[in-house]
Design a protein around this motif. Structure first.
Motif: not given
Length: 170
Positions: A82-86, A108-114, A130-134
């Motif tokens: 998967a690609v995208g940000l949250r 705005v953060h990467a999915f795995a960013t704490t 938290e919202t994002g596009q995947i």
């Protein structure tokens, strides 16, 4: 502009077509407490199954309680390809009062960013969004992950009434 699903004149309306227009939703019916752990793990209720070869708008609206000494931290678990940000919105990690006076975290953060959030006080719920596009290549699950920021025995709770939603947009 991308439209999903793409409906053409004269197309037969089926249950599958109508269902594909609905968002995927998850609802937390009971509160979960985590103590003595700083390793984020999937919330057992806040998980959404995604199709492969698709683009989704995903949101998690989370009610939580956290002692000021422990706080809450979050990440997302997404399919490997998967690609995208949250995006993250909530109380800043330095907030530990019933009146945060506008101190917040948003970014705005990467999915795995704490992402670490503050608290009102350990006895009152507050919230984060938290919202994002995947964009997925293969099918899989997006899961809201969380843990204590600092290990402690009081415990951090993600409370009933929290929910997740994914809407396929392409």
């Amino acid at each position: 502009m991308s439209v999903y699903p793409n409906i053409r004149a004269g197309q037969r309306i089926t249950a599958g077509l109508l269902t594909s227009m609905l968002p995927i939703e998850a609802y937390k019916r009971s509160t979960l407490t985590r103590t003595a752990t700083t390793v984020t793990a999937d919330d057992p209720d806040l998980q959404l199954a995604l199709e492969g070869g698709a683009v989704y708008f995903v949101e998690f609206f989370v009610h939580y309680q956290a002692p000021a000494a422990e706080l809450i931290k979050t990440t997302w678990n997404v399919p490997a390809d998967a690609v995208g940000l949250r995006s993250a919105w909530g109380a800043a990690s330095g907030v530990a009062t019933a009146d945060p006076s506008g101190d917040g975290r948003w970014g705005v953060h990467a999915f795995a960013t704490t992402c670490t959030y503050g608290t009102r006080n350990s006895a009152s719920q507050t919230m984060l969004v938290e919202t994002g596009q995947i964009e997925t290549t293969s099918a899989g699950t997006v899961a809201f992950q969380w843990a204590q920021n600092t290990s402690g025995l009081s415990g951090v709770q993600v409370c009933s009434g929290s929910y997740g939603r994914a809407k396929r947009i392409a």
